[in-house]
Design a protein around this motif. Structure first.
Motif, PDB file in Angstrom:
ATOM      1  N   ILE A 130       0.880  -1.173   0.000  1.00 16.32           N
ATOM      2  CA  ILE A 130       0.000   0.000   0.000  1.00 16.32           C
ATOM      3  C   ILE A 130       0.913   1.217   0.000  1.00 16.32           C
ATOM      4  O   ILE A 130       1.578   1.501   1.002  1.00 16.32           O
ATOM      5  N   ASN A 131       0.962   1.906  -1.114  1.00 13.65           N
ATOM      6  CA  ASN A 131       1.754   3.118  -1.234  1.00 13.65           C
ATOM      7  C   ASN A 131       0.822   4.319  -1.361  1.00 13.65           C
ATOM      8  O   ASN A 131      -0.073   4.339  -2.206  1.00 13.65           O
ATOM      9  N   ASP A 132       1.034   5.292  -0.500  1.00 17.77           N
ATOM     10  CA  ASP A 132       0.279   6.548  -0.506  1.00 17.77           C
ATOM     11  C   ASP A 132       1.116   7.539  -1.307  1.00 17.77           C
ATOM     12  O   ASP A 132       2.098   8.083  -0.813  1.00 17.77           O
ATOM     13  N   ASP A 133       0.738   7.754  -2.580  1.00 12.93           N
ATOM     14  CA  ASP A 133       1.583   8.489  -3.526  1.00 12.93           C
ATOM     15  C   ASP A 133       1.043   9.871  -3.854  1.00 12.93           C
ATOM     16  O   ASP A 133      -0.161  10.029  -4.124  1.00 12.93           O
TER      17      ASP A 133
ATOM     18  N   PHE B 214      -4.060  -2.377  -8.081  1.00 12.62           N
ATOM     19  CA  PHE B 214      -5.071  -1.359  -8.355  1.00 12.62           C
ATOM     20  C   PHE B 214      -4.631  -0.014  -7.800  1.00 12.62           C
ATOM     21  O   PHE B 214      -3.853   0.063  -6.840  1.00 12.62           O
ATOM     22  N   SER B 215      -5.124   1.022  -8.428  1.00 14.96           N
ATOM     23  CA  SER B 215      -4.868   2.398  -8.004  1.00 14.96           C
ATOM     24  C   SER B 215      -6.200   3.047  -7.665  1.00 14.96           C
ATOM     25  O   SER B 215      -7.130   3.032  -8.478  1.00 14.96           O
ATOM     26  N   TYR B 216      -6.279   3.605  -6.463  1.00 15.61           N
ATOM     27  CA  TYR B 216      -7.482   4.271  -5.978  1.00 15.61           C
ATOM     28  C   TYR B 216      -7.181   5.763  -5.959  1.00 15.61           C
ATOM     29  O   TYR B 216      -6.389   6.236  -5.143  1.00 15.61           O
ATOM     30  N   VAL B 217      -7.801   6.509  -6.875  1.00 12.10           N
ATOM     31  CA  VAL B 217      -7.451   7.912  -7.085  1.00 12.10           C
ATOM     32  C   VAL B 217      -8.195   8.798  -6.096  1.00 12.10           C
ATOM     33  O   VAL B 217      -9.427   8.752  -6.001  1.00 12.10           O
TER      34      VAL B 217
ATOM     35  N   GLY C 137     -12.230   7.210  -8.789  1.00 15.92           N
ATOM     36  CA  GLY C 137     -12.155   6.057  -9.672  1.00 15.92           C
ATOM     37  C   GLY C 137     -11.062   5.089  -9.276  1.00 15.92           C
ATOM     38  O   GLY C 137     -10.167   5.400  -8.498  1.00 15.92           O
ATOM     39  N   VAL C 138     -11.159   3.891  -9.852  1.00 11.90           N
ATOM     40  CA  VAL C 138     -10.194   2.827  -9.591  1.00 11.90           C
ATOM     41  C   VAL C 138      -9.755   2.241 -10.923  1.00 11.90           C
ATOM     42  O   VAL C 138     -10.576   2.005 -11.808  1.00 11.90           O
ATOM     43  N   GLN C 139      -8.453   2.022 -11.068  1.00 14.95           N
ATOM     44  CA  GLN C 139      -7.983   1.227 -12.189  1.00 14.95           C
ATOM     45  C   GLN C 139      -7.349  -0.045 -11.646  1.00 14.95           C
ATOM     46  O   GLN C 139      -6.643  -0.023 -10.634  1.00 14.95           O
TER      47      GLN C 139
ATOM     48  N   PHE D  73      -2.897   9.302  -5.044  1.00 13.77           N
ATOM     49  CA  PHE D  73      -3.600   8.025  -5.137  1.00 13.77           C
ATOM     50  C   PHE D  73      -2.952   6.990  -4.229  1.00 13.77           C
ATOM     51  O   PHE D  73      -1.800   7.137  -3.813  1.00 13.77           O
ATOM     52  N   LEU D  74      -3.727   5.965  -3.919  1.00 15.32           N
ATOM     53  CA  LEU D  74      -3.213   4.795  -3.220  1.00 15.32           C
ATOM     54  C   LEU D  74      -2.934   3.710  -4.249  1.00 15.32           C
ATOM     55  O   LEU D  74      -3.822   3.344  -5.028  1.00 15.32           O
ATOM     56  N   GLN D  75      -1.688   3.238  -4.265  1.00 15.93           N
ATOM     57  CA  GLN D  75      -1.337   2.123  -5.140  1.00 15.93           C
ATOM     58  C   GLN D  75      -1.218   0.872  -4.277  1.00 15.93           C
ATOM     59  O   GLN D  75      -0.480   0.848  -3.286  1.00 15.93           O
ATOM     60  N   VAL D  76      -1.965  -0.161  -4.675  1.00 13.52           N
ATOM     61  CA  VAL D  76      -2.086  -1.374  -3.866  1.00 13.52           C
ATOM     62  C   VAL D  76      -1.743  -2.594  -4.713  1.00 13.52           C
ATOM     63  O   VAL D  76      -2.222  -2.726  -5.844  1.00 13.52           O
ATOM     64  N   TRP D  77      -0.908  -3.475  -4.162  1.00  7.89           N
ATOM     65  CA  TRP D  77      -0.583  -4.753  -4.798  1.00  7.89           C
ATOM     66  C   TRP D  77      -1.037  -5.889  -3.890  1.00  7.89           C
ATOM     67  O   TRP D  77      -0.860  -5.840  -2.670  1.00  7.89           O
TER      68      TRP D  77
END
Length: 276
Positions: free
Chosen positions: A87-90, A109-112, A133-135, A158-162
């Motif tokens: 979980i990266n808070d970018d 996924f990226s949560y904008v 939105g989410v990609q 955005f939050l980038q999650v793996w």
């Protein structure tokens, strides 16, 4: 008292209070057939991952906070949780971004949260996802992609999650979803799940992933599935969960399934992960 100790103390007090209230309400009912049904025990085994304890990176155009070990930040005590790996808070400056790079066997996924995020990949997909939105990308057998802030002036966040996949070498795929303010206002809105139920995007990881916003006297009660574990990530604002006060950037691990009570939101926006 540390914040971790305060979390454990608050959770215990909340559970005791809930049991006392339930006993009082039940004993006050004259007719046993009219008794208030038990709402289930509160979830327990809560562990705080404080925002300030996260790993940090500052590259000028990119400022990032890592809940788990990532890139040059390594902490053997924080390598992930269940299928959750990153979980990266970018924060990305105008015009900044990640040029084409590869991924394999990862659910991403990226949560904008603010601004927009522009995506291109080797499958031929191209899209710009705006705040709310989410990609989602399943890297599968291998894919390359890029992500950029399409604005030359305004930063985006955005939050980038793996997550670790439940199958290896699958065909890569990509999808997007807009989660309306109404859909997540005072409730958990499912947007990723293994089976794609209730209009969510189907993913190759053993987790249900929800978004929610909470403000003022709004409340959310959620009963976790038997034997599941959970993770809550606070994206914005602050909220109380089972008596534990959480603020932006905090994560909360839940190791014993039960009832989750979300209360006292102040401009709160959060992600909730439930792992089978």
């Amino acid at each position: 008292m540390t914040r971790r100790t305060a979390i454990a103390t608050a959770a215990a007090a909340s559970a005791a209070s809930a049991q006392a209230n339930l006993a009082q309400a039940t004993s006050a009912v004259a007719n046993p057939n009219d008794r208030i049904p038990a709402r289930g025990a509160l979830a327990s085994g809560l562990t705080l991952r404080p925002a300030e304890a996260r790993g940090k990176a500052d590259h000028g155009w990119l400022r990032s906070a890592h809940s788990f070990s990532f890139a040059n930040y390594f902490d053997p005590e924080h390598m992930g949780f269940e299928a959750l790996r990153v979980i990266n808070d970018d924060w990305v400056a105008g015009g900044g971004g990640f040029p084409m790079h590869p991924h394999r066997d990862a659910e991403i996924f990226s949560y904008v949260l603010k601004g927009g995020l522009q995506h291109r990949d080797s499958m031929g997909n191209g899209s710009t996802v705006q705040a709310g939105g989410v990609q989602y990308m399943s890297a599968g057998s291998g894919v390359t992609h890029s992500e950029f802030n399409p604005s030359q002036d305004a930063p985006m966040q955005f939050l980038q999650v793996w997550l670790l996949p439940n199958v290896q070498g699958a065909e890569p795929r990509y999808d997007t979803m807009d989660i309306s303010s109404k859909d997540k206002d005072g409730k958990l809105s499912l947007f990723l799940s293994p089976d794609g139920r209730d209009g969510s995007m189907a993913m190759r990881a053993d987790a249900d992933i929800y978004a929610a916003t909470l403000q003022g006297d709004q409340t959310i009660d959620h009963m976790m599935g038997d034997g599941t574990r959970g993770w809550i990530q606070i994206a914005e604002g602050s909220v109380t969960v089972n008596g534990a006060a959480l603020r932006r950037g905090d994560g909360l691990a839940i190791r014993e399934a039960g009832r989750l009570e979300f209360r006292d939101g102040e401009d709160a926006e959060l992600l909730y992960f439930e792992f089978a």
